[in-house]
Design a protein around this motif. Structure first.
Motif, PDB file in Angstrom:
ATOM      1  N   SER A  73       0.836  -1.203   0.000  1.00 51.95           N
ATOM      2  CA  SER A  73       0.000   0.000   0.000  1.00 51.95           C
ATOM      3  C   SER A  73       0.869   1.251   0.000  1.00 51.95           C
ATOM      4  CB  SER A  73      -0.913   0.003   1.225  1.00 51.95           C
ATOM      5  OG  SER A  73      -1.721  -1.153   1.230  1.00 51.95           O
ATOM      6  N   LEU A  74       2.090   1.107  -0.506  1.00 52.85           N
ATOM      7  CA  LEU A  74       3.057   2.195  -0.463  1.00 52.85           C
ATOM      8  C   LEU A  74       2.608   3.399  -1.265  1.00 52.85           C
ATOM      9  CD1 LEU A  74       6.204   0.024  -1.198  1.00 52.85           C
ATOM     10  CD2 LEU A  74       5.681   1.154   0.977  1.00 52.85           C
ATOM     11  N   ASP A  75       2.091   3.150  -2.470  1.00 48.30           N
ATOM     12  CA  ASP A  75       1.861   4.255  -3.395  1.00 48.30           C
ATOM     13  C   ASP A  75       0.690   5.130  -2.976  1.00 48.30           C
ATOM     14  OD1 ASP A  75       4.028   3.513  -4.871  1.00 48.30           O
ATOM     15  OD2 ASP A  75       2.898   2.497  -6.419  1.00 48.30           O
ATOM     16  N   ALA A  76      -0.429   4.513  -2.595  1.00 43.82           N
ATOM     17  CA  ALA A  76      -1.588   5.309  -2.177  1.00 43.82           C
ATOM     18  C   ALA A  76      -1.220   6.129  -0.931  1.00 43.82           C
ATOM     19  CB  ALA A  76      -2.782   4.405  -1.882  1.00 43.82           C
ATOM     20  N   GLN A  77      -0.476   5.498  -0.020  1.00 44.22           N
ATOM     21  CA  GLN A  77      -0.044   6.201   1.189  1.00 44.22           C
ATOM     22  C   GLN A  77       0.838   7.393   0.836  1.00 44.22           C
ATOM     23  OE1 GLN A  77      -1.247   5.093   4.289  1.00 44.22           O
ATOM     24  NE2 GLN A  77      -0.569   7.170   4.736  1.00 44.22           N
ATOM     25  N   ARG A  78       1.744   7.184  -0.123  1.00 45.25           N
ATOM     26  CA  ARG A  78       2.662   8.250  -0.534  1.00 45.25           C
ATOM     27  C   ARG A  78       1.886   9.403  -1.162  1.00 45.25           C
ATOM     28  NH1 ARG A  78       6.887   6.712  -4.813  1.00 45.25           N
ATOM     29  NH2 ARG A  78       7.548   8.830  -5.284  1.00 45.25           N
ATOM     30  N   VAL A  79       0.917   9.065  -2.018  1.00 46.61           N
ATOM     31  CA  VAL A  79       0.109  10.115  -2.650  1.00 46.61           C
ATOM     32  C   VAL A  79      -0.667  10.892  -1.579  1.00 46.61           C
ATOM     33  CG1 VAL A  79      -1.873  10.553  -4.168  1.00 46.61           C
ATOM     34  CG2 VAL A  79      -0.064   8.995  -4.897  1.00 46.61           C
ATOM     35  N   ALA A  80      -1.286  10.159  -0.638  1.00 44.00           N
ATOM     36  CA  ALA A  80      -2.069  10.821   0.416  1.00 44.00           C
ATOM     37  C   ALA A  80      -1.161  11.706   1.281  1.00 44.00           C
ATOM     38  CB  ALA A  80      -2.775   9.771   1.274  1.00 44.00           C
ATOM     39  N   ASP A  81      -0.001  11.167   1.661  1.00 45.00           N
ATOM     40  CA  ASP A  81       0.916  11.917   2.537  1.00 45.00           C
ATOM     41  C   ASP A  81       1.458  13.174   1.862  1.00 45.00           C
ATOM     42  OD1 ASP A  81       0.591   9.970   4.437  1.00 45.00           O
ATOM     43  OD2 ASP A  81       2.555   9.026   4.145  1.00 45.00           O
ATOM     44  N   LEU A  82       1.784  13.053   0.581  1.00 43.45           N
ATOM     45  CA  LEU A  82       2.499  14.154  -0.088  1.00 43.45           C
ATOM     46  C   LEU A  82       1.565  15.166  -0.752  1.00 43.45           C
ATOM     47  CD1 LEU A  82       5.479  12.155  -1.669  1.00 43.45           C
ATOM     48  CD2 LEU A  82       5.483  13.524   0.416  1.00 43.45           C
ATOM     49  N   THR A  83       0.276  14.837  -0.873  1.00 46.79           N
ATOM     50  CA  THR A  83      -0.634  15.776  -1.529  1.00 46.79           C
ATOM     51  C   THR A  83      -1.816  16.163  -0.634  1.00 46.79           C
ATOM     52  OG1 THR A  83      -2.134  14.115  -2.450  1.00 46.79           O
ATOM     53  CG2 THR A  83      -0.171  14.667  -3.764  1.00 46.79           C
ATOM     54  N   GLY A  84      -2.113  15.324   0.365  1.00 44.25           N
ATOM     55  CA  GLY A  84      -3.274  15.593   1.220  1.00 44.25           C
ATOM     56  C   GLY A  84      -4.603  15.165   0.616  1.00 44.25           C
ATOM     57  N   ILE A  85      -4.610  14.633  -0.616  1.00 41.09           N
ATOM     58  CA  ILE A  85      -5.896  14.201  -1.184  1.00 41.09           C
ATOM     59  C   ILE A  85      -6.243  12.800  -0.682  1.00 41.09           C
ATOM     60  CG2 ILE A  85      -5.537  15.598  -3.281  1.00 41.09           C
ATOM     61  CD1 ILE A  85      -5.384  12.787  -4.777  1.00 41.09           C
ATOM     62  N   ARG A  86      -7.486  12.398  -0.916  1.00 42.24           N
ATOM     63  CA  ARG A  86      -7.980  11.098  -0.515  1.00 42.24           C
ATOM     64  C   ARG A  86      -7.534  10.057  -1.548  1.00 42.24           C
ATOM     65  NH1 ARG A  86     -13.303   9.221  -1.238  1.00 42.24           N
ATOM     66  NH2 ARG A  86     -13.615  11.100  -2.461  1.00 42.24           N
ATOM     67  N   ALA A  87      -6.815   9.032  -1.108  1.00 41.02           N
ATOM     68  CA  ALA A  87      -6.330   8.008  -2.042  1.00 41.02           C
ATOM     69  C   ALA A  87      -6.770   6.633  -1.568  1.00 41.02           C
ATOM     70  CB  ALA A  87      -4.810   8.070  -2.153  1.00 41.02           C
ATOM     71  N   LEU A  88      -7.124   5.771  -2.525  1.00 39.91           N
ATOM     72  CA  LEU A  88      -7.545   4.397  -2.214  1.00 39.91           C
ATOM     73  C   LEU A  88      -6.518   3.423  -2.771  1.00 39.91           C
ATOM     74  CD1 LEU A  88     -10.015   2.440  -1.341  1.00 39.91           C
ATOM     75  CD2 LEU A  88     -10.477   2.360  -3.797  1.00 39.91           C
ATOM     76  N   GLN A  89      -6.091   2.466  -1.945  1.00 38.81           N
ATOM     77  CA  GLN A  89      -5.196   1.425  -2.457  1.00 38.81           C
ATOM     78  C   GLN A  89      -6.017   0.198  -2.841  1.00 38.81           C
ATOM     79  OE1 GLN A  89      -1.512   1.591  -2.561  1.00 38.81           O
ATOM     80  NE2 GLN A  89      -1.990  -0.041  -4.005  1.00 38.81           N
ATOM     81  N   ILE A  90      -5.822  -0.273  -4.054  1.00 38.38           N
ATOM     82  CA  ILE A  90      -6.480  -1.492  -4.521  1.00 38.38           C
ATOM     83  C   ILE A  90      -5.427  -2.602  -4.584  1.00 38.38           C
ATOM     84  CG2 ILE A  90      -7.744  -2.574  -6.428  1.00 38.38           C
ATOM     85  CD1 ILE A  90      -8.465   0.343  -7.335  1.00 38.38           C
ATOM     86  N   HIS A  91      -5.659  -3.703  -3.904  1.00 37.64           N
ATOM     87  CA  HIS A  91      -4.774  -4.865  -4.021  1.00 37.64           C
ATOM     88  C   HIS A  91      -5.390  -5.819  -5.021  1.00 37.64           C
ATOM     89  CE1 HIS A  91      -2.928  -4.160   0.229  1.00 37.64           C
ATOM     90  NE2 HIS A  91      -2.508  -3.320  -0.679  1.00 37.64           N
TER      91      HIS A  91
END
Lengths: 225, 225
Positions: A73-91
């Motif tokens: 779930s690295l990428d969604a977390q990174r997007v959320a952390d670095l932009t503040g937008i709502r991100a969903l991780q799909i496995h």
């Protein structure tokens, strides 16, 4: 006879996928959301590019992001952390792509009403994601300089289905044998309508041009054009 | 009920694949040929690395190469042109992997008798090739510096099935945020027995160490160990 049966199943999966993809597009158009599907090799800079783009656009647009990975779930977390937008991780459970049904299932979990822009960060792979319509309005592929200018020759379907190609890591072009003109020619030979933007997600080079294109496309979806 | 049937077909494909792979390995052992399967993302330098390795070993070993791509024949041609060895291009018709049956079919076209070393350059992809045993004795994965040190976290199966990991493009490490120690730790967490060689196929750094490992493995196959 069992082989024929398997082939029929396969065909019906693709036909069903296309119908689901069309329904996703219709829903997104109805609610005025531009839906972009971003594809590339592993490590070509999808997440870094999306963070740069989202940070420039987030004051102008309401943006959502869905990120596909096998199990992390690295990428969604990174997007959320670095932009503040709502991100969903799909496995996606070890598959090499995401299809329209999987997108539809993700949309049950992720409320997209009111979004101007929904971005799907596809799994890092140049083969399988090209085969499945996800329901996005536009496909965007990232080719990074270190991968080489021959990638369009080796993964032609990816470039045939992509409306936009971002050539990333342009800040490193002096260290690699990468010929931008050759890359351009090879992409345009496969898809004469492709828009090509040389960028560096790290330095910010070319990101404004990408944002201008996205803004124009969000306007077009809102106009119903 | 039709879903259950599809799952059974899938399982039987894998079981059948494993049996074919085992037969390929037995045949290679019988004729004293070490068989290596080389995998990586697109653009991580498989062909360049193989050319460097083959050119250093071709006076000591009788080497053959089979190259898988979707539809182009660039890589086998490049290997043949730059090393003078006999190379076969396999077109896999748009699939994202090569399995043992496809390898067996290729071996009908490509005479491997008398080879000390047979190299299979797999398709550029970190997902599908990891799932199929090709019949090789050892799996080798190339991770290139520009792709980032997080790839083992995102494509774990590839690293679990790889006996050797080559970390390529080390000559560019100053231009990227790549932590070699972190990459090492992440690979070893997935596969404690993995051998890791930092290399640069471009400058030749580390290629001797890779060649020493290959020479030791060819000896082991010849001894029947």
């Amino acid at each position: 006879m069992s082989e024929v049966r398997v082939i029929q199943i396969h065909e019906s999966i693709f036909a069903e996928n296309d119908r689901t993809a069309e329904r996703i597009r219709e829903r997104m158009e109805k609610q005025g959301t531009l839906f972009l599907n971003v594809m590339s090799s592993p490590g070509s800079g999808k997440t870094t590019t999306l963070v740069a783009v989202i940070n420039r656009l987030k004051d102008k647009l309401n943006i959502g992001e869905m990120d596909v990975d096998i199990q992390s779930s690295l990428d969604a977390q990174r997007v959320a952390d670095l932009t503040g937008i709502r991100a969903l991780q799909i496995h996606n459970g070890g598959l090499c792509h995401i299809d329209a049904d999987m997108t539809a299932r993700a949309l049950l979990e992720y409320d997209t009403a009111g979004l101007d822009l929904l971005i799907l960060e596809n799994i890092g792979n140049l083969v399988c994601p090209a085969e499945f319509d996800t329901g996005a309005h536009k496909n965007v592929t990232i080719l990074s300089v270190p991968e080489g200018d021959d990638k369009p020759l080796k993964y032609p379907l990816m470039y045939q289905v992509s409306d936009v190609v971002l050539i990333n890591k342009m800040d490193t072009v002096a260290y690699f044998d990468f010929d931008l003109e050759k890359a351009r020619e090879r992409i345009l030979a496969l898809n004469p309508n492709a828009l090509i933007f040389p960028i560096s997600a790290k330095t910010g080079e070319g990101i404004d041009a990408v944002c201008s294109w996205i803004l124009a496309e969000t306007e077009r979806v809102k106009r119903g054009a």
